[in-house]
Design a protein around this motif. Structure first.
Motif, mmCIF file in Angstrom:
data_model
loop_
_atom_site.group_PDB
_atom_site.id
_atom_site.type_symbol
_atom_site.label_atom_id
_atom_site.label_comp_id
_atom_site.label_asym_id
_atom_site.label_seq_id
_atom_site.Cartn_x
_atom_site.Cartn_y
_atom_site.Cartn_z
ATOM 1 N N GLU A 19 23.692 45.007 4.672
ATOM 2 C CA GLU A 19 23.926 43.567 4.845
ATOM 3 C C GLU A 19 24.974 43.054 3.854
ATOM 4 O O GLU A 19 25.591 42.029 4.063
ATOM 5 N N MET A 20 25.186 43.817 2.761
ATOM 6 C CA MET A 20 26.129 43.368 1.738
ATOM 7 C C MET A 20 27.550 43.919 1.933
ATOM 8 O O MET A 20 28.502 43.398 1.366
ATOM 9 N N ILE A 23 30.560 41.414 2.805
ATOM 10 C CA ILE A 23 30.982 40.403 1.831
ATOM 11 C C ILE A 23 31.399 41.033 0.502
ATOM 12 O O ILE A 23 32.196 40.458 -0.226
ATOM 13 N N GLY A 63 25.916 38.699 -8.164
ATOM 14 C CA GLY A 63 25.333 38.649 -6.829
ATOM 15 C C GLY A 63 26.002 39.625 -5.873
ATOM 16 O O GLY A 63 25.424 40.020 -4.860
ATOM 17 N N TYR A 64 27.249 39.997 -6.173
ATOM 18 C CA TYR A 64 27.969 40.964 -5.350
ATOM 19 C C TYR A 64 27.850 42.377 -5.921
ATOM 20 O O TYR A 64 28.521 43.298 -5.479
ATOM 21 N N ARG B 20 28.640 32.183 0.548
ATOM 22 C CA ARG B 20 28.766 33.416 1.325
ATOM 23 C C ARG B 20 27.569 34.336 1.082
ATOM 24 O O ARG B 20 27.007 34.908 1.998
ATOM 25 N N LEU B 21 27.228 34.430 -0.197
ATOM 26 C CA LEU B 21 26.134 35.311 -0.606
ATOM 27 C C LEU B 21 24.807 34.826 -0.009
ATOM 28 O O LEU B 21 24.025 35.615 0.526
ATOM 29 N N VAL B 24 24.428 35.515 3.732
ATOM 30 C CA VAL B 24 24.062 36.892 4.042
ATOM 31 C C VAL B 24 22.628 37.191 3.622
ATOM 32 O O VAL B 24 21.838 37.761 4.379
ATOM 33 N N ARG B 25 22.284 36.754 2.405
ATOM 34 C CA ARG B 25 20.977 37.094 1.860
ATOM 35 C C ARG B 25 19.829 36.401 2.581
ATOM 36 O O ARG B 25 18.703 36.876 2.574
ATOM 37 N N GLN B 27 19.995 35.476 5.854
ATOM 38 C CA GLN B 27 20.268 35.464 7.297
ATOM 39 C C GLN B 27 19.059 35.813 8.152
ATOM 40 O O GLN B 27 18.967 35.373 9.290
ATOM 41 N N LYS B 117 14.278 34.908 -1.887
ATOM 42 C CA LYS B 117 13.656 34.682 -0.581
ATOM 43 C C LYS B 117 12.232 34.163 -0.754
ATOM 44 O O LYS B 117 11.806 33.239 -0.071
#
Lengths: 105, 307
Positions: A19-20, A23, A63-64, B20-21, B24-25, B27, B117
């Motif tokens: 999922e990462m 991005i 976070g990335y 953006r993060l 995605v996280r 979703q 989450k």
């Protein structure tokens, strides 16, 4: 910036996290542009812009999957906030940029 | 059957990288994510979307997260939305300050994804309960109609609207006839059943009408956009429906109710919410003294209209 064999490539902690993947790739491909922004802000002594750019990377890089990049950006931001000597800020930006140059998707 | 809409989460953060993060996280979570890149846009979206949870960055250019939080908490319409603070560097003092200002929770950056989450889910649960309690606090437990608290508030709103826009508004007050005798003769469980059946009749009316349990065996129905003549007909329909109800085990029993109808145009001058209630009550009293099981329209409005 050329890589010397002593400077290993830095990869995201999230390599293999499907999922990462997208991005992280985007983050890495935009990094040169952000570095340019940081260097030009430094050259122009635009501290507010430099602080903002560093601040955003501080919060997001981890976070990335690049926490070391986040910490280096935090030092830049802190240096500006605390009104450190120009040389200190320059050296911290240099450290950040050297780390960023080693980052690969 | 339509499924209930997904809860909305609004993220306010000045970094596109963070949005953006989050996209995605989060979703695969059961939620609808919205984003704002600065404080002003965040407050605007909070009004527009009425999110169930707000994720708020402390350190933003211009207005910071603390100020946004203060504004949200100072607004009666937004103050119940749970806020989760996010920050890369918040000191213990910052975290305490945020919680004391009314934030529900705190998440550090970089996000620990599983924790993020879980905290969002927890905040959504809190918000679900808050909404449910807010709703329950306005509903009568026995009949499921709106209660007196809601009635008073809604009547105030509707009469102000009616005055502002010169719109018709009617109020019907009604009361079960000889309810005490029913209770004494058949017992309280039967009395409760009568109240429930009566409430069902009132609920079965037009969807725009607002039926409330005013107290005991008295009920109030607000009829927005409705004039006195039409309201009289609505009340008469309810009266006949109640009279026609059949009561298991009591074949010959007929339960009736009396109605008083008032509307804002009859007085020929602006009428306050209190005057409207008092006029409808006076008409209801006349319906009782004239022999019950009837609808009476109000003729007197104002301080003189007392029982």
């Amino acid at each position: 910036m050329r890589l010397s064999p002593d400077d290993p490539v830095i990869r995201s902690e999230f390599v293999g996290d499907p999922e990462m993947e997208g991005i992280v790739f985007l983050f890495v491909s935009e990094l040169p542009q952000r570095l340019e922004g940081i260097q030009s802000a430094l050259a122009a002594s635009d501290w507010e812009r430099l602080r903002t750019l560093a601040h955003q990377l501080k919060g997001a890089a981890g976070g990335y999957g690049f926490p070391q990049l986040g910490s280096a950006a935090a030092l830049v931001e802190q240096g500006i906030r605390e009104g450190c000597d120009l040389n200190v800020i320059k050296s911290r930006v240099g450290t950040f940029c050297a780390l960023a140059a080693r980052v690969r998707a | 059957m339509t499924s209930s809409p997904l809860p909305k989460v609004l993220a306010i953060d000045d970094s596109e990288l963070i949005h953006r993060l989050l996209r995605v996280r989060l979703q695969y979570e059961q939620l609808e994510l919205h984003g704002a890149l600065d404080a002003a846009e965040g407050i605007r979206l909070a009004y527009e979307l009425r999110p169930d949870v707000i994720l708020l960055d402390i350190e933003m250019k211009g207005m910071d997260g603390f100020e946004v939080l203060q504004r949200l908490k100072a607004d009666v319409e937004l103050q119940d939305i749970p806020v989760i603070f996010i920050s890369a560097t918040a000191s213990m003092e910052d975290r305490v300050r945020a919680l004391d200002l009314g934030a529900l929770d705190f998440v550090g950056k970089p996000f620990e994804v599983v924790e993020l989450k879980a905290r969002v889910r927890s905040a959504l649960r809190v918000q679900h309960l808050v909404k449910m309690l807010a709703q329950k606090a306005q509903v009568d437990g026995l009949t499921g109609l709106w209660n007196r608290t809601y009635f008073d508030r809604r009547l105030g709103q509707e009469s102000a609207e009616a005055f502002r826009h010169q719109r018709p508004l009617a109020l019907v007050m009604c009361d079960l006839d000889s309810f005490k005798q029913l209770n004494d003769r058949f017992g309280h469980p039967f009395g409760d059943m009568v109240l429930e059946q009566f409430a069902k009749v009132l609920q079965g009316g037009r969807t725009s009408d607002v039926a409330c349990r005013y107290g005991g065996e008295e009920f109030g129905i607000l009829l927005p956009h409705t004039g006195g003549t039409e309201a009289f007909e609505v009340a008469e329909r309810y009266r006949r429906q109640i009279e026609a109800l059949e009561w298991p085990g009591h074949q010959s029993l007929v339960v009736t109710a009396s109605f008083g109808v008032a509307d804002v145009s009859t007085a020929g001058r602006p009428v306050t919410a209190d005057e409207l209630v008092s006029a409808a009550d006076t008409a209801l009293y006349r319906a009782k003294t004239q022999g019950r099981n009837r609808v009476v329209a109000a003729t007197e409005y104002g301080a003189g209209a007392q029982r």
